[in-house]
Design an enzyme around this catalytic site. Structure first.
Site, PDB file in Angstrom:
ATOM      1  N   HIS A  16      -2.379  -2.390  -9.601  1.00  0.00           N
ATOM      2  CA  HIS A  16      -3.334  -1.762  -8.696  1.00  0.00           C
ATOM      3  C   HIS A  16      -4.586  -2.603  -8.639  1.00  0.00           C
ATOM      4  O   HIS A  16      -4.985  -3.166  -9.654  1.00  0.00           O
ATOM      5  CB  HIS A  16      -3.681  -0.346  -9.183  1.00  0.00           C
ATOM      6  CG  HIS A  16      -4.252   0.492  -8.102  1.00  0.00           C
ATOM      7  ND1 HIS A  16      -5.586   0.472  -7.792  1.00  0.00           N
ATOM      8  CD2 HIS A  16      -3.668   1.359  -7.234  1.00  0.00           C
ATOM      9  CE1 HIS A  16      -5.793   1.296  -6.784  1.00  0.00           C
ATOM     10  NE2 HIS A  16      -4.657   1.836  -6.421  1.00  0.00           N
ATOM     11  N   ASP A  65       2.787   5.424  -6.895  1.00  0.00           N
ATOM     12  CA  ASP A  65       4.052   5.381  -6.163  1.00  0.00           C
ATOM     13  C   ASP A  65       5.275   5.100  -7.017  1.00  0.00           C
ATOM     14  O   ASP A  65       6.387   5.076  -6.505  1.00  0.00           O
ATOM     15  CB  ASP A  65       3.949   4.346  -5.028  1.00  0.00           C
ATOM     16  CG  ASP A  65       3.131   4.898  -3.885  1.00  0.00           C
ATOM     17  OD1 ASP A  65       3.192   6.123  -3.680  1.00  0.00           O
ATOM     18  OD2 ASP A  65       2.432   4.127  -3.227  1.00  0.00           O
ATOM     19  N   HIS A 125       0.885  -1.190   0.000  1.00  0.00           N
ATOM     20  CA  HIS A 125       0.000   0.000   0.000  1.00  0.00           C
ATOM     21  C   HIS A 125       0.915   1.230   0.000  1.00  0.00           C
ATOM     22  O   HIS A 125       1.683   1.435  -0.931  1.00  0.00           O
ATOM     23  CB  HIS A 125      -0.926  -0.114   1.213  1.00  0.00           C
ATOM     24  CG  HIS A 125      -2.070   0.849   1.264  1.00  0.00           C
ATOM     25  ND1 HIS A 125      -2.443   1.653   0.222  1.00  0.00           N
ATOM     26  CD2 HIS A 125      -2.957   1.137   2.266  1.00  0.00           C
ATOM     27  CE1 HIS A 125      -3.497   2.386   0.571  1.00  0.00           C
ATOM     28  NE2 HIS A 125      -3.816   2.090   1.819  1.00  0.00           N
TER      29      HIS A 125
HETATM   30  N1  ACO Z   1       4.695  -7.075 -10.201  1.00  0.00           N
HETATM   31  C1  ACO Z   1       4.557  -8.276 -10.787  1.00  0.00           C
HETATM   32  N2  ACO Z   1       3.398  -8.928 -10.911  1.00  0.00           N
HETATM   33  C2  ACO Z   1       2.313  -8.339 -10.418  1.00  0.00           C
HETATM   34  C3  ACO Z   1       2.372  -7.087  -9.806  1.00  0.00           C
HETATM   35  C4  ACO Z   1       3.625  -6.443  -9.696  1.00  0.00           C
HETATM   36  N3  ACO Z   1       3.746  -5.256  -9.135  1.00  0.00           N
HETATM   37  N4  ACO Z   1       1.128  -6.729  -9.392  1.00  0.00           N
HETATM   38  C5  ACO Z   1       0.332  -7.733  -9.739  1.00  0.00           C
HETATM   39  N5  ACO Z   1       1.049  -8.700 -10.377  1.00  0.00           N
HETATM   40  C6  ACO Z   1       0.524  -9.941 -10.951  1.00  0.00           C
HETATM   41  C7  ACO Z   1       0.167 -10.958  -9.884  1.00  0.00           C
HETATM   42  O1  ACO Z   1       1.269 -11.789  -9.586  1.00  0.00           O
HETATM   43  C8  ACO Z   1      -0.969 -11.690 -10.550  1.00  0.00           C
HETATM   44  O2  ACO Z   1      -0.420 -12.573 -11.484  1.00  0.00           O
HETATM   45  P1  ACO Z   1      -1.143 -13.993 -11.788  1.00  0.00           P
HETATM   46  O3  ACO Z   1      -2.467 -13.652 -12.405  1.00  0.00           O
HETATM   47  O4  ACO Z   1      -0.204 -14.694 -12.718  1.00  0.00           O
HETATM   48  O5  ACO Z   1      -1.274 -14.679 -10.465  1.00  0.00           O
HETATM   49  C9  ACO Z   1      -1.694 -10.607 -11.325  1.00  0.00           C
HETATM   50  O6  ACO Z   1      -0.695  -9.610 -11.610  1.00  0.00           O
HETATM   51  C10 ACO Z   1      -2.847  -9.964 -10.573  1.00  0.00           C
HETATM   52  O7  ACO Z   1      -2.328  -9.457  -9.378  1.00  0.00           O
HETATM   53  P2  ACO Z   1      -3.070  -9.493  -7.979  1.00  0.00           P
HETATM   54  O8  ACO Z   1      -2.040  -9.738  -6.908  1.00  0.00           O
HETATM   55  O9  ACO Z   1      -4.249 -10.396  -8.038  1.00  0.00           O
HETATM   56  O10 ACO Z   1      -3.602  -8.022  -7.888  1.00  0.00           O
HETATM   57  P3  ACO Z   1      -4.150  -7.336  -6.583  1.00  0.00           P
HETATM   58  O11 ACO Z   1      -5.240  -6.463  -7.019  1.00  0.00           O
HETATM   59  O12 ACO Z   1      -4.430  -8.336  -5.513  1.00  0.00           O
HETATM   60  O13 ACO Z   1      -2.884  -6.489  -6.073  1.00  0.00           O
HETATM   61  C11 ACO Z   1      -1.369  -4.757  -5.711  1.00  0.00           C
HETATM   62  C12 ACO Z   1      -2.735  -5.149  -6.273  1.00  0.00           C
HETATM   63  C13 ACO Z   1      -1.240  -5.225  -4.243  1.00  0.00           C
HETATM   64  C14 ACO Z   1      -1.235  -3.244  -5.746  1.00  0.00           C
HETATM   65  C15 ACO Z   1      -0.272  -5.425  -6.567  1.00  0.00           C
HETATM   66  O14 ACO Z   1      -0.390  -4.983  -7.917  1.00  0.00           O
HETATM   67  C16 ACO Z   1       1.122  -5.160  -6.041  1.00  0.00           C
HETATM   68  O15 ACO Z   1       1.575  -5.851  -5.141  1.00  0.00           O
HETATM   69  N6  ACO Z   1       1.835  -4.110  -6.600  1.00  0.00           N
HETATM   70  C17 ACO Z   1       3.148  -3.767  -6.127  1.00  0.00           C
HETATM   71  C18 ACO Z   1       3.037  -2.950  -4.856  1.00  0.00           C
HETATM   72  C19 ACO Z   1       2.557  -1.533  -5.119  1.00  0.00           C
HETATM   73  O16 ACO Z   1       3.054  -0.846  -6.006  1.00  0.00           O
HETATM   74  N7  ACO Z   1       1.606  -1.101  -4.287  1.00  0.00           N
HETATM   75  C20 ACO Z   1       1.060   0.263  -4.362  1.00  0.00           C
HETATM   76  C21 ACO Z   1      -0.353   0.238  -4.828  1.00  0.00           C
HETATM   77  S1  ACO Z   1      -0.928   1.910  -4.969  1.00  0.00           S
HETATM   78  C22 ACO Z   1      -1.248   2.346  -3.402  1.00  0.00           C
HETATM   79  O17 ACO Z   1      -1.528   1.575  -2.532  1.00  0.00           O
HETATM   80  C23 ACO Z   1      -1.163   3.725  -3.110  1.00  0.00           C
END
Ligand code: ACO
Length: 426
Positions: free
Chosen positions: A305, A361, A266
């Site tokens: 996201h 971010d 987050h």
């Molecule tokens: N890098 C690589 N792969 C990713 C990323 C990433 N940053 N984000 C999602 N994926 C992949 C997942 O592994 C998943 O792959 P799969 O379908 O093969 O299993 C797919 O994309 C879907 O991802 P989910 O985890 O289901 O997406 P979710 O909505 O649960 O997560 C989140 C969203 C937590 C923001 C995620 O994208 C992440 O961890 N990003 C990196 C951390 C980040 O930048 N957070 C800031 C968010 S903005 C904020 O809070 C202000």
């Protein structure tokens, strides 16, 4: 005429149910009538991580994740970032309308006249280890404020709530800046009411340092605070509402929301992005890093996201603000890596197939770093901007007659009943 209802057939007993639809949503509780036998609890919906559950009705922030649209109270984020300021946006989020000049002056005065942090809080700050993570100290200090304002528990009193909203907006930046100064072995700088909200924050951190208070930098900080001010039912806003639903004082709820923000998935992502860019080191290492991402060994921080399946509109605004900061500070060496990383990632099947784009971010940390702000303070700056959003969500919660104490259900997967066995017989 088509009916706004959903017909469900329970094939277990061949029974049909008609359920009302409102705003393309059904009420989860309407599912409870679906049972095989009368003594059953009734059907629930299972939604780990709340991916498809609306927990409230809200008039604060609108997001269309597919189109990359973000609006506060109907106003596009791009217009607010370009033309408004953090205090005005706080008022908009919390009270629903942009203030006129007189209303703004009163709001500003009410914030400024509540910016005296209780003296013992400064002793608490001195007691923290200088190398403590500033989010840990912010979370503790906001919770500590509740002990100095015990009347804040009277959450049915609108005047009391307004006072505590003003105190939180005024004092959260002071707590953050004071701990920063303590961590650097520097004297604390009191707030200066002649300065704007963003400038005051920078001044309390950097004590009149002209380079760090350059108008381009103040303007960028103001924009960053606006861009982070609210984002509907994200993890920390949901925590604000969940904790708020048991009706503690708002300091306790904001402290809990800040704890939720702390995590690297987050608000902690901006810090994690910088660490990631630092680890990549040179453009030559991007390929092997992206291979690791695609093998799921690491995440590309600052990408992806829960809601946006297009470019995060806040990331676009930040990219613009970055140029005016780098014009003053000189370019950030990690920016080139970030730009190349983004461009390669956006063209690769892994990211395209999963709709992974830069989020707010990805670039914010690079700007903060160029402003001379230590990495560990990044999430704290996010929390300062987001305090207005948390309070807007809290105020809306209090006025929503449909809300009760938040209490999800579970699907129990543990043992059935079994008898206690004495320790000597286990
Ligand atoms: N890098 C690589 N792969 C990713 C990323 C990433 N940053 N984000 C999602 N994926 C992949 C997942 O592994 C998943 O792959 P799969 O379908 O093969 O299993 C797919 O994309 C879907 O991802 P989910 O985890 O289901 O997406 P979710 O909505 O649960 O997560 C989140 C969203 C937590 C923001 C995620 O994208 C992440 O961890 N990003 C990196 C951390 C980040 O930048 N957070 C800031 C968010 S903005 C904020 O809070 C202000």
């Amino acid at each position: 005429m088509a009916k706004n209802t959903l017909t469900l057939i329970d094939n277990r007993v061949d029974k049909t149910y008609e359920i009302e639809i409102e705003s393309a949503t059904i009420r989860a509780k309407d599912l409870r009538q679906i049972k095989v036998t009368e003594d059953e609890f009734g059907m629930m919906s299972y939604d780990p991580s709340f991916e498809n559950t609306a927990s409230c009705k809200s008039g604060i922030t609108f997001i269309d994740g597919d189109k990359g649209i973000l609006r506060y109270r109907g106003y596009p984020i791009e217009q607010l970032a370009e033309s408004s300021n953090q205090l005005e946006v706080s008022k908009l989020l919390i009270d629903g309308e942009l203030p006129n000049e007189k209303e703004f002056r009163k709001w500003q005065l009410d914030i400024q006249s509540n910016n005296a942090v209780p003296e013992p809080i400064k002793d608490i700050i001195q007691a923290f280890p200088k190398n403590a993570h500033p989010m840990g100290t912010l979370i503790s200090l906001v919770a500590a404020l509740s002990t100095f304002y015990p009347e804040a528990k009277n959450i049915t009193n609108d005047k009391e709530n307004y006072l505590n909203i003003c105190r939180l907006i005024a004092q959260v930046p002071i707590l953050a800046a004071h701990f920063y100064r303590h961590s650097q072995n520097l004297t604390l700088i009191p707030p200066d009411n002649s300065l704007s909200y963003a400038e005051n924050l920078l001044n309390m951190m950097f004590d009149g340092d002209e380079k760090k208070l350059h108008p381009n930098i103040v303007d960028a900080m103001d924009k960053l605070l606006i861009l982070h001010a609210d984002h509907e039912q994200n993890c920390s806003a949901s925590v604000m509402r969940n904790v708020g639903s048991s009706e503690p004082d708002p300091y306790s709820s904001v402290s809990a929301a800040a704890s939720a923000l702390y995590g690297p998935l987050h608000g902690g992502a901006n810090e994690a992005v910088l660490e990631m860019l630092g680890d990549i080191q040179t453009a030559d290492d991007i390929r092997s890093f992206l291979d690791k991402v695609q093998n799921k060994e690491v995440k590309l921080m600052g990408f992806g996201h829960r809601v946006y399946k297009a470019y995060d509109p806040r990331a676009k605004c930040i990219k613009k603000a970055a140029d005016s900061v780098f014009a003053i500070t000189g370019t950030n060496p990690l920016l080139d890596i970030a730009l190349q990383l983004e461009s390669i990632a956006l063209s690769e099947e892994y990211f395209i197939a999963r709709n992974l784009y830069p989020n707010v971010d990805f670039y914010s940390g690079l700007i903060y770093q160029s402003m001379g702000i230590p990495t560990e303070m990044f999430t704290v700056l996010f929390a300062i901007g987001r305090t207005a959003g948390w309070l807007a969500q809290w105020k809306e919660l209090l006025s929503d007659d449909e809300q009760k104490i938040a209490r999800p259900r579970q699907i129990y997967t543990g043992y059935g009943s079994r008898n206690y066995i004495d320790v000597s017989k286990r």
